[in-house]
Design a protein around this motif. Structure first.
Motif, PDB file in Angstrom:
ATOM      1  N   TRP A 189      -8.480  21.727  -7.140  1.00  0.00           N
ATOM      2  CA  TRP A 189      -9.758  22.110  -6.543  1.00  0.00           C
ATOM      3  C   TRP A 189     -10.481  23.176  -7.358  1.00  0.00           C
ATOM      4  O   TRP A 189     -11.719  23.239  -7.342  1.00  0.00           O
ATOM      5  CB  TRP A 189      -9.526  22.609  -5.115  1.00  0.00           C
ATOM      6  CG  TRP A 189      -9.183  21.512  -4.162  1.00  0.00           C
ATOM      7  CD1 TRP A 189      -7.951  21.204  -3.675  1.00  0.00           C
ATOM      8  CD2 TRP A 189     -10.081  20.544  -3.610  1.00  0.00           C
ATOM      9  NE1 TRP A 189      -8.014  20.106  -2.845  1.00  0.00           N
ATOM     10  CE2 TRP A 189      -9.317  19.686  -2.778  1.00  0.00           C
ATOM     11  CE3 TRP A 189     -11.455  20.324  -3.728  1.00  0.00           C
ATOM     12  CZ2 TRP A 189      -9.896  18.639  -2.076  1.00  0.00           C
ATOM     13  CZ3 TRP A 189     -12.017  19.278  -3.017  1.00  0.00           C
ATOM     14  CH2 TRP A 189     -11.247  18.444  -2.204  1.00  0.00           C
ATOM     15  N   THR A 190      -9.758  24.005  -8.052  1.00  0.00           N
ATOM     16  CA  THR A 190     -10.383  25.047  -8.866  1.00  0.00           C
ATOM     17  C   THR A 190     -11.348  24.461  -9.883  1.00  0.00           C
ATOM     18  O   THR A 190     -12.364  25.073 -10.224  1.00  0.00           O
ATOM     19  CB  THR A 190      -9.296  25.864  -9.589  1.00  0.00           C
ATOM     20  OG1 THR A 190      -8.492  26.532  -8.609  1.00  0.00           O
ATOM     21  CG2 THR A 190      -9.897  26.892 -10.530  1.00  0.00           C
ATOM     22  N   LEU A 191     -11.044  23.262 -10.365  1.00  0.00           N
ATOM     23  CA  LEU A 191     -11.869  22.628 -11.400  1.00  0.00           C
ATOM     24  C   LEU A 191     -12.961  21.745 -10.823  1.00  0.00           C
ATOM     25  O   LEU A 191     -13.723  21.138 -11.578  1.00  0.00           O
ATOM     26  CB  LEU A 191     -10.978  21.792 -12.327  1.00  0.00           C
ATOM     27  CG  LEU A 191      -9.814  22.523 -12.997  1.00  0.00           C
ATOM     28  CD1 LEU A 191      -9.048  21.573 -13.903  1.00  0.00           C
ATOM     29  CD2 LEU A 191     -10.308  23.728 -13.787  1.00  0.00           C
ATOM     30  N   ASP A 295      -8.594   8.194   1.035  1.00  0.00           N
ATOM     31  CA  ASP A 295      -8.857   8.575  -0.355  1.00  0.00           C
ATOM     32  C   ASP A 295      -9.514   9.943  -0.397  1.00  0.00           C
ATOM     33  O   ASP A 295     -10.430  10.229   0.388  1.00  0.00           O
ATOM     34  CB  ASP A 295      -9.801   7.567  -1.023  1.00  0.00           C
ATOM     35  CG  ASP A 295      -9.288   6.146  -0.957  1.00  0.00           C
ATOM     36  OD1 ASP A 295      -8.062   5.961  -1.062  1.00  0.00           O
ATOM     37  OD2 ASP A 295     -10.106   5.232  -0.777  1.00  0.00           O
ATOM     38  N   SER A 296      -9.061  10.780  -1.329  1.00  0.00           N
ATOM     39  CA  SER A 296      -9.754  12.034  -1.558  1.00  0.00           C
ATOM     40  C   SER A 296     -11.082  11.750  -2.235  1.00  0.00           C
ATOM     41  O   SER A 296     -11.139  11.027  -3.230  1.00  0.00           O
ATOM     42  CB  SER A 296      -8.928  12.972  -2.441  1.00  0.00           C
ATOM     43  OG  SER A 296      -9.685  14.116  -2.801  1.00  0.00           O
ATOM     44  N   ALA A 297     -12.156  12.307  -1.696  1.00  0.00           N
ATOM     45  CA  ALA A 297     -13.495  12.065  -2.241  1.00  0.00           C
ATOM     46  C   ALA A 297     -13.957  13.186  -3.155  1.00  0.00           C
ATOM     47  O   ALA A 297     -15.130  13.230  -3.535  1.00  0.00           O
ATOM     48  CB  ALA A 297     -14.493  11.884  -1.102  1.00  0.00           C
ATOM     49  N   SER A 298     -13.058  14.084  -3.528  1.00  0.00           N
ATOM     50  CA  SER A 298     -13.423  15.165  -4.432  1.00  0.00           C
ATOM     51  C   SER A 298     -13.930  14.607  -5.759  1.00  0.00           C
ATOM     52  O   SER A 298     -13.381  13.639  -6.302  1.00  0.00           O
ATOM     53  CB  SER A 298     -12.212  16.063  -4.699  1.00  0.00           C
ATOM     54  OG  SER A 298     -12.457  16.958  -5.755  1.00  0.00           O
ATOM     55  N   ARG A 299     -14.965  15.217  -6.286  1.00  0.00           N
ATOM     56  CA  ARG A 299     -15.526  14.747  -7.554  1.00  0.00           C
ATOM     57  C   ARG A 299     -14.517  14.866  -8.695  1.00  0.00           C
ATOM     58  O   ARG A 299     -14.507  14.034  -9.604  1.00  0.00           O
ATOM     59  CB  ARG A 299     -16.800  15.529  -7.890  1.00  0.00           C
ATOM     60  CG  ARG A 299     -17.977  15.195  -6.979  1.00  0.00           C
ATOM     61  CD  ARG A 299     -19.274  15.799  -7.501  1.00  0.00           C
ATOM     62  NE  ARG A 299     -20.393  15.471  -6.628  1.00  0.00           N
ATOM     63  CZ  ARG A 299     -21.063  14.322  -6.678  1.00  0.00           C
ATOM     64  NH1 ARG A 299     -20.729  13.400  -7.551  1.00  0.00           N
ATOM     65  NH2 ARG A 299     -22.070  14.100  -5.851  1.00  0.00           N
ATOM     66  N   ILE A 300     -13.674  15.895  -8.655  1.00  0.00           N
ATOM     67  CA  ILE A 300     -12.707  16.047  -9.738  1.00  0.00           C
ATOM     68  C   ILE A 300     -11.697  14.911  -9.728  1.00  0.00           C
ATOM     69  O   ILE A 300     -11.202  14.487 -10.778  1.00  0.00           O
ATOM     70  CB  ILE A 300     -12.006  17.420  -9.658  1.00  0.00           C
ATOM     71  CG1 ILE A 300     -11.283  17.748 -10.965  1.00  0.00           C
ATOM     72  CG2 ILE A 300     -11.053  17.481  -8.487  1.00  0.00           C
ATOM     73  CD1 ILE A 300     -12.187  17.958 -12.150  1.00  0.00           C
ATOM     74  N   VAL A 301     -11.412  14.348  -8.536  1.00  0.00           N
ATOM     75  CA  VAL A 301     -10.447  13.261  -8.435  1.00  0.00           C
ATOM     76  C   VAL A 301     -10.981  11.990  -9.092  1.00  0.00           C
ATOM     77  O   VAL A 301     -10.197  11.138  -9.537  1.00  0.00           O
ATOM     78  CB  VAL A 301     -10.078  13.012  -6.954  1.00  0.00           C
ATOM     79  CG1 VAL A 301      -9.329  11.705  -6.767  1.00  0.00           C
ATOM     80  CG2 VAL A 301      -9.240  14.169  -6.432  1.00  0.00           C
ATOM     81  N   GLN A 302     -12.290  11.863  -9.200  1.00  0.00           N
ATOM     82  CA  GLN A 302     -12.863  10.701  -9.873  1.00  0.00           C
ATOM     83  C   GLN A 302     -12.442  10.635 -11.337  1.00  0.00           C
ATOM     84  O   GLN A 302     -12.527   9.586 -11.966  1.00  0.00           O
ATOM     85  CB  GLN A 302     -14.382  10.740  -9.759  1.00  0.00           C
ATOM     86  CG  GLN A 302     -14.889  10.640  -8.323  1.00  0.00           C
ATOM     87  CD  GLN A 302     -16.387  10.821  -8.210  1.00  0.00           C
ATOM     88  OE1 GLN A 302     -17.115  10.774  -9.197  1.00  0.00           O
ATOM     89  NE2 GLN A 302     -16.871  11.031  -6.992  1.00  0.00           N
ATOM     90  N   ARG A 303     -11.959  11.753 -11.874  1.00  0.00           N
ATOM     91  CA  ARG A 303     -11.501  11.791 -13.266  1.00  0.00           C
ATOM     92  C   ARG A 303     -10.003  11.534 -13.394  1.00  0.00           C
ATOM     93  O   ARG A 303      -9.471  11.519 -14.504  1.00  0.00           O
ATOM     94  CB  ARG A 303     -11.851  13.154 -13.871  1.00  0.00           C
ATOM     95  CG  ARG A 303     -13.324  13.474 -13.782  1.00  0.00           C
ATOM     96  CD  ARG A 303     -13.636  14.877 -14.238  1.00  0.00           C
ATOM     97  NE  ARG A 303     -13.353  15.103 -15.649  1.00  0.00           N
ATOM     98  CZ  ARG A 303     -14.025  15.946 -16.426  1.00  0.00           C
ATOM     99  NH1 ARG A 303     -15.057  16.623 -15.916  1.00  0.00           N
ATOM    100  NH2 ARG A 303     -13.694  16.115 -17.675  1.00  0.00           N
ATOM    101  N   TYR A 304      -9.320  11.333 -12.269  1.00  0.00           N
ATOM    102  CA  TYR A 304      -7.878  11.138 -12.304  1.00  0.00           C
ATOM    103  C   TYR A 304      -7.471   9.713 -12.705  1.00  0.00           C
ATOM    104  O   TYR A 304      -6.300   9.468 -12.991  1.00  0.00           O
ATOM    105  CB  TYR A 304      -7.271  11.447 -10.932  1.00  0.00           C
ATOM    106  CG  TYR A 304      -7.003  12.906 -10.656  1.00  0.00           C
ATOM    107  CD1 TYR A 304      -7.983  13.875 -10.843  1.00  0.00           C
ATOM    108  CD2 TYR A 304      -5.773  13.324 -10.170  1.00  0.00           C
ATOM    109  CE1 TYR A 304      -7.748  15.206 -10.558  1.00  0.00           C
ATOM    110  CE2 TYR A 304      -5.525  14.654  -9.876  1.00  0.00           C
ATOM    111  CZ  TYR A 304      -6.514  15.590 -10.076  1.00  0.00           C
ATOM    112  OH  TYR A 304      -6.259  16.911  -9.783  1.00  0.00           O
ATOM    113  N   GLY A 305      -8.411   8.768 -12.676  1.00  0.00           N
ATOM    114  CA  GLY A 305      -8.076   7.394 -13.034  1.00  0.00           C
ATOM    115  C   GLY A 305      -7.062   6.798 -12.085  1.00  0.00           C
ATOM    116  O   GLY A 305      -7.216   6.866 -10.863  1.00  0.00           O
TER     117      GLY A 305
END
Length: 404
Positions: A189-191, A295-305
């Motif tokens: 979450w920090t990122l 599903d987590s909808a955090s924007r940073i998670v969109q980069r997790y592939g």
């Protein structure tokens, strides 16, 4: 004179009164939220599309819906022979009153084997960060850098916890099912916000965490290995926030356009507001059952592939916990059952909290006496090399001295 609690006792009593007066309203919103949950479960596709349309327009983060809302899944039977791994960490922050700029991470690890050949291994690994490369995150394509302190040090600690857990998984008996547990969220979450420049996310996420998760996924191809994180007493509202979208009368949902300036509990969606997910599922799940996957909808998670974070809520008997896992665990029925069944078994063995994590925490914890001893070691090492007396600044000297 220190803290005089008598001067705030009246304020505390007033606060308790307000909480008591609001309990009935809270109960009403919870009842409404459970009714909406059941109703929307029958028209999940419609709600899912509405959540998508409002994603950039609402001021709260709702869960991604792909597996229903009100589904209940009974606990699978836990294998009698299995391995539970746990990793946790703590840290000693830099002290600006000393001449040495350094941090210390302490990673506690636990391997617990159950069944025909039971055994346990507990350890901790201190990691001193003192070199220039360890004290900052540097832009590889330029001259910018960001100090590795505060929240970013927590990210580095999380990465080291993943690394330590991966090493345990590699050494576990290949014929046994394994659950590898971390404490807290898998989401960095920090990122997630804009507090740090892009190169920080690239360095710590794509350059450090995701390669470790890639190795976990590869290892799980050859053996039953479920990676998961466990969150006790979660305060998340992801699912409730999806229900708030369901209660929104506007199409598409747009908080700034339709509800700007409205006070607390004055918006239409506040009919289910102020409710936590754990309270929502506390009246739905029987002991041992888990919820649907979200599903987590955090924007940073969109980069997790392929490591995108999914989660479920689990009734462990004493509480509703949140269990998070990478997408590749959630997509495998066998690994999903391992995450469910073995996390629950660990909680039952640990009186409501996973044994592997409680023991890893005990290995990792840094007590005040440890901090003082660490800084004495640092100061003595500097003094032996003729560096200035390690008393720090005048404020630090004053804090160490009794004047009256």
């Amino acid at each position: 004179m220190g803290l005089d609690l008598s001067r705030t006792a009246r304020d505390i009593d007033s606060m308790a009164g307000r909480l008591h007066d609001g309990a009935a309203d809270q109960a009403g919103r919870l009842t409404r939220a459970r009714a909406v949950l059941q109703a929307q479960d029958a028209r999940l596709d419609t709600l899912r599309e509405k959540v998508k349309r409002g994603r950039d327009r609402v001021t709260f983060l709702g869960a991604g819906l792909s597996d229903g809302l009100a589904a209940r899944h009974a606990a699978p039977d836990a294998p009698s022979d299995y391995v539970a791994l746990g990793a946790d960490g703590s840290q000693i922050e830099a002290d600006r009153h000393t001449p040495a700029a350094c941090f210390l991470l302490n990673i506690g690890t636990v391997t617990l084997r159950y069944g025909a050949a039971p055994g346990a291994s507990l350890d901790s690994f201190p990691l001193l960060l003192a070199d220039a490369a360890d004290l900052e995150v540097r832009d590889p394509s330029g001259s910018r850098s960001v100090p590795l302190d505060g929240p970013l040090l927590g990210v580095r600690r999380a990465i080291e916890e993943h690394k330590a857990l991966l090493e345990l998984a590699r050494r576990a008996p290949p014929e046994l099912p394994v659950v590898a547990l971390l404490d807290g969220s898998l989401v960095l979450w920090t990122l997630a916000g804009q507090a740090y420049p892009e190169f920080v996310r690239e360095t710590l996420l794509e350059g450090a965490l995701l390669p470790v998760l890639d190795e976990f996924a590869a290892l799980a191809q050859s053996r039953p290995l479920a990676l998961a994180s466990y969150i006790s007493y979660p305060r998340s509202t992801d699912v409730v926030n999806a229900l708030r979208v369901a209660e929104c009368p506007y199409e598409p949902p747009d908080c700034d356009r339709h509800c700007a300036g409205r006070g607390a509990f004055q918006r239409p969606c506040d009919s289910v507001g102020g409710v936590l997910d754990r309270d929502l599922f506390g009246g739905l799940l029987a002991p041992g059952e888990r919820s649907a996957l979200f599903d987590s909808a955090s924007r940073i998670v969109q980069r997790y592939g392929r490591h995108a974070v999914r989660f479920f809520y689990l009734n462990v008997g004493d509480e509703i916990a949140r269990v998070e896992m990478p997408q590749w665990v959630a997509d495998s029925p066998r690994l999903l059952d391992l995450a469910h069944g073995l996390a629950l078994d660990q909680c039952r063995r640990g009186r409501g909290y996973p044994v592997a994590l409680s023991e890893a925490h005990e290995q990792a914890v840094v007590r005040e006496a440890d901090r003082e001893q660490f800084w004495r070691l640092v100061e003595n090492a500097l003094a032996r090399r003729g560096m200035r007396a390690p008393q720090g600044g005048a404020k630090n000297v004053s804090k160490r001295t009794r004047w009256l």
